[in-house]
Scaffold this motif. Structure first.
Motif, PDB file in Angstrom:
ATOM      1  N   VAL A  87     -24.934  65.137  38.755  1.00 29.78           N
ATOM      2  CA  VAL A  87     -25.991  65.264  37.752  1.00 29.78           C
ATOM      3  C   VAL A  87     -25.420  65.567  36.380  1.00 29.78           C
ATOM      4  CG1 VAL A  87     -28.021  66.566  37.038  1.00 29.78           C
ATOM      5  CG2 VAL A  87     -27.757  65.885  39.426  1.00 29.78           C
ATOM      6  N   ASN A  88     -24.583  66.600  36.283  1.00 29.60           N
ATOM      7  CA  ASN A  88     -23.984  66.944  34.993  1.00 29.60           C
ATOM      8  C   ASN A  88     -23.009  65.869  34.522  1.00 29.60           C
ATOM      9  OD1 ASN A  88     -25.082  69.575  34.158  1.00 29.60           O
ATOM     10  ND2 ASN A  88     -24.192  70.307  36.069  1.00 29.60           N
ATOM     11  N   ASN A  89     -22.357  65.203  35.465  1.00 26.60           N
ATOM     12  CA  ASN A  89     -21.444  64.117  35.129  1.00 26.60           C
ATOM     13  C   ASN A  89     -22.206  62.985  34.438  1.00 26.60           C
ATOM     14  OD1 ASN A  89     -20.045  61.364  36.090  1.00 26.60           O
ATOM     15  ND2 ASN A  89     -18.477  62.951  35.938  1.00 26.60           N
ATOM     16  N   GLY A  90     -23.333  62.591  35.036  1.00 30.32           N
ATOM     17  CA  GLY A  90     -24.140  61.531  34.448  1.00 30.32           C
ATOM     18  C   GLY A  90     -24.679  61.905  33.079  1.00 30.32           C
ATOM     19  N   HIS A  91     -25.074  63.165  32.946  1.00 28.15           N
ATOM     20  CA  HIS A  91     -25.589  63.632  31.653  1.00 28.15           C
ATOM     21  C   HIS A  91     -24.477  63.632  30.610  1.00 28.15           C
ATOM     22  CE1 HIS A  91     -28.225  66.831  29.420  1.00 28.15           C
ATOM     23  NE2 HIS A  91     -28.215  65.655  28.816  1.00 28.15           N
ATOM     24  N   ALA A  92     -23.292  64.106  31.000  1.00 23.10           N
ATOM     25  CA  ALA A  92     -22.155  64.170  30.073  1.00 23.10           C
ATOM     26  C   ALA A  92     -21.767  62.776  29.581  1.00 23.10           C
ATOM     27  CB  ALA A  92     -20.962  64.844  30.757  1.00 23.10           C
ATOM     28  N   LEU A  93     -21.793  61.793  30.471  1.00 16.01           N
ATOM     29  CA  LEU A  93     -21.464  60.422  30.075  1.00 16.01           C
ATOM     30  C   LEU A  93     -22.524  59.852  29.133  1.00 16.01           C
ATOM     31  CD1 LEU A  93     -20.161  58.989  33.472  1.00 16.01           C
ATOM     32  CD2 LEU A  93     -18.794  59.553  31.445  1.00 16.01           C
ATOM     33  N   HIS A  94     -23.776  60.197  29.396  1.00 18.87           N
ATOM     34  CA  HIS A  94     -24.868  59.759  28.513  1.00 18.87           C
ATOM     35  C   HIS A  94     -24.663  60.303  27.098  1.00 18.87           C
ATOM     36  CE1 HIS A  94     -28.979  58.726  27.282  1.00 18.87           C
ATOM     37  NE2 HIS A  94     -29.007  59.912  26.719  1.00 18.87           N
ATOM     38  N   VAL A  95     -24.288  61.581  26.995  1.00 24.31           N
ATOM     39  CA  VAL A  95     -24.069  62.195  25.682  1.00 24.31           C
ATOM     40  C   VAL A  95     -22.845  61.579  25.004  1.00 24.31           C
ATOM     41  CG1 VAL A  95     -23.587  64.366  24.460  1.00 24.31           C
ATOM     42  CG2 VAL A  95     -25.185  64.347  26.390  1.00 24.31           C
ATOM     43  N   LEU A  96     -21.816  61.252  25.786  1.00 20.79           N
ATOM     44  CA  LEU A  96     -20.619  60.615  25.228  1.00 20.79           C
ATOM     45  C   LEU A  96     -20.970  59.235  24.665  1.00 20.79           C
ATOM     46  CD1 LEU A  96     -17.640  61.526  25.003  1.00 20.79           C
ATOM     47  CD2 LEU A  96     -17.174  60.187  27.063  1.00 20.79           C
ATOM     48  N   GLN A  97     -21.849  58.534  25.351  1.00 18.14           N
ATOM     49  CA  GLN A  97     -22.335  57.250  24.845  1.00 18.14           C
ATOM     50  C   GLN A  97     -23.162  57.462  23.582  1.00 18.14           C
ATOM     51  OE1 GLN A  97     -24.174  53.501  26.983  1.00 18.14           O
ATOM     52  NE2 GLN A  97     -25.732  55.101  26.912  1.00 18.14           N
ATOM     53  N   GLN A  98     -23.969  58.509  23.583  1.00 17.66           N
ATOM     54  CA  GLN A  98     -24.781  58.845  22.418  1.00 17.66           C
ATOM     55  C   GLN A  98     -23.904  59.062  21.186  1.00 17.66           C
ATOM     56  OE1 GLN A  98     -27.451  62.204  23.172  1.00 17.66           O
ATOM     57  NE2 GLN A  98     -27.182  62.875  21.052  1.00 17.66           N
ATOM     58  N   GLY A  99     -22.701  59.601  21.409  1.00 18.10           N
ATOM     59  CA  GLY A  99     -21.764  59.840  20.311  1.00 18.10           C
ATOM     60  C   GLY A  99     -20.979  58.604  19.911  1.00 18.10           C
ATOM     61  N   LEU A 143     -22.180  52.450  28.418  1.00 14.20           N
ATOM     62  CA  LEU A 143     -22.474  52.368  29.845  1.00 14.20           C
ATOM     63  C   LEU A 143     -23.267  51.106  30.151  1.00 14.20           C
ATOM     64  CD1 LEU A 143     -23.623  56.078  30.307  1.00 14.20           C
ATOM     65  CD2 LEU A 143     -21.482  55.112  31.166  1.00 14.20           C
ATOM     66  N   LYS A 144     -23.240  50.696  31.413  1.00 11.94           N
ATOM     67  CA  LYS A 144     -24.059  49.562  31.841  1.00 11.94           C
ATOM     68  C   LYS A 144     -25.511  49.829  31.496  1.00 11.94           C
ATOM     69  CE  LYS A 144     -21.151  48.483  35.860  1.00 11.94           C
ATOM     70  NZ  LYS A 144     -21.088  48.536  37.345  1.00 11.94           N
ATOM     71  N   GLU A 145     -26.208  48.813  31.122  1.00 15.86           N
ATOM     72  CA  GLU A 145     -27.609  48.960  30.742  1.00 15.86           C
ATOM     73  C   GLU A 145     -28.440  49.436  31.927  1.00 15.86           C
ATOM     74  OE1 GLU A 145     -31.181  46.321  28.660  1.00 15.86           O
ATOM     75  OE2 GLU A 145     -29.153  45.490  28.868  1.00 15.86           O
ATOM     76  N   GLY A 146     -29.286  50.406  31.660  1.00 18.27           N
ATOM     77  CA  GLY A 146     -30.220  50.874  32.680  1.00 18.27           C
ATOM     78  C   GLY A 146     -29.751  52.038  33.527  1.00 18.27           C
ATOM     79  N   VAL A 147     -28.495  52.488  33.390  1.00 17.61           N
ATOM     80  CA  VAL A 147     -28.027  53.585  34.260  1.00 17.61           C
ATOM     81  C   VAL A 147     -28.598  54.932  33.822  1.00 17.61           C
ATOM     82  CG1 VAL A 147     -25.906  52.403  34.897  1.00 17.61           C
ATOM     83  CG2 VAL A 147     -25.875  53.996  32.974  1.00 17.61           C
TER      84      VAL A 147
END
Length: 265
Positions: free
Chosen positions: A138-150, A155-159
């Motif tokens: 859960v935290n891994n997915g959130h951390a990657l989302h924030v890294l993409q935000q920066g 990431l692949k679309e829709g993940v």
């Protein structure tokens, strides 16, 4: 006739007293709640504990450290409530284990983002920089989302928040993403170029929000929730505790003591 009337009045008074006693007994019980040993959690739960004492409820606090035990103990009815996870984490736990645990109170959103003791801006971050992220899904997915935000990965679309490193389709600076236990990240700040921190780990690592090179957005999925079971969530004592968690005074005292760590929902 007067004696009969008096007797009826006496019986009504006794029955009313019994009903009142039964009503009090329904609330006069101990409820166990599991939390992590953290000043933030204690601020909320100790306040709620005092608040519900007036309702005849003894909120017994149990401390746990292993994230895998909290929900298992709740599902097995070894405890009555737990308070340590986001809505997304609870949903993932239910789907993974077949549990039927339910969120019964919303509290705060964890401030989180990426911090560095070496660099002040993302532009300074070198090629192949070491980036520390949490290892749990859960935290891994959130951390990657924030890294993409920066803007550092794509990431692949829709993940959404469900991504993993295998979902990265672009890594602009060839970042070396190292996954470790969430609680260990503050100890690895000096060994990394960029680290994902949230709530108490921001303070543990000696940062304030203004230090964030990337600050994550607010998302409903990551509100911290009070969790119960389907079979006890509607009990009167459980609902009283849930209301105390969401009360204005609980909100105010938490914001006052932990302004860096949280945003109340």
């Amino acid at each position: 006739m007067k004696k009969i009337v008096s007797l009826l009045i006496l019986m009504i008074i006794i029955l009313a007293a019994c009903g009142s006693a039964e009503g009090n007994t329904s609330k006069n019980r101990t409820v166990t709640i599991a939390i992590q040993d953290s000043e933030l959690y204690e601020t909320i739960v100790e306040h709620v504990k005092k608040k519900v004492e007036d309702e005849g409820i003894d909120l017994e606090i149990v401390y746990m450290s292993d994230w895998n035990i909290f929900n298992q103990a709740l599902a097995n009815a070894e405890i009555d409530l737990n308070f340590y996870q986001t809505r997304q984490f609870l949903q993932n736990a239910n789907e993974t284990n077949g549990w039927n645990l339910v969120p019964i109170a919303d509290t705060y959103f964890n401030n989180q983002g990426y911090f560095s003791s070496k660099y002040k801006t993302l532009e300074e971050l070198p090629e192949g920089a070491t980036v520390i992220i949490p290892s749990d899904p859960v935290n891994n997915g959130h951390a990657l989302h924030v890294l993409q935000q920066g803007g550092l990965i794509k990431l692949k679309e829709g993940v959404g928040f469900q991504g993993s490193q295998s979902d990265i389709i672009e890594n602009k600076k060839g970042l070396n993403l190292v996954e470790v236990d969430f609680n260990m990240i503050p100890n690895m700040i000096e060994d990394s170029d960029l680290s994902y921190l949230a709530t108490r780990t921001i303070i543990q690592a000696g940062f304030v929000l203004e230090d964030a090179l990337i600050l994550g957005d607010y998302h409903e999925e990551f509100i911290m929730v009070l969790a119960a079971r389907e079979d006890n969530k509607d009990e009167e004592v459980i609902q009283i505790i849930a209301e105390a968690f969401e009360s204005e005074d609980t909100k105010n005292i938490t914001i006052e003591k932990h302004p860096i760590e949280i945003v109340w929902h």
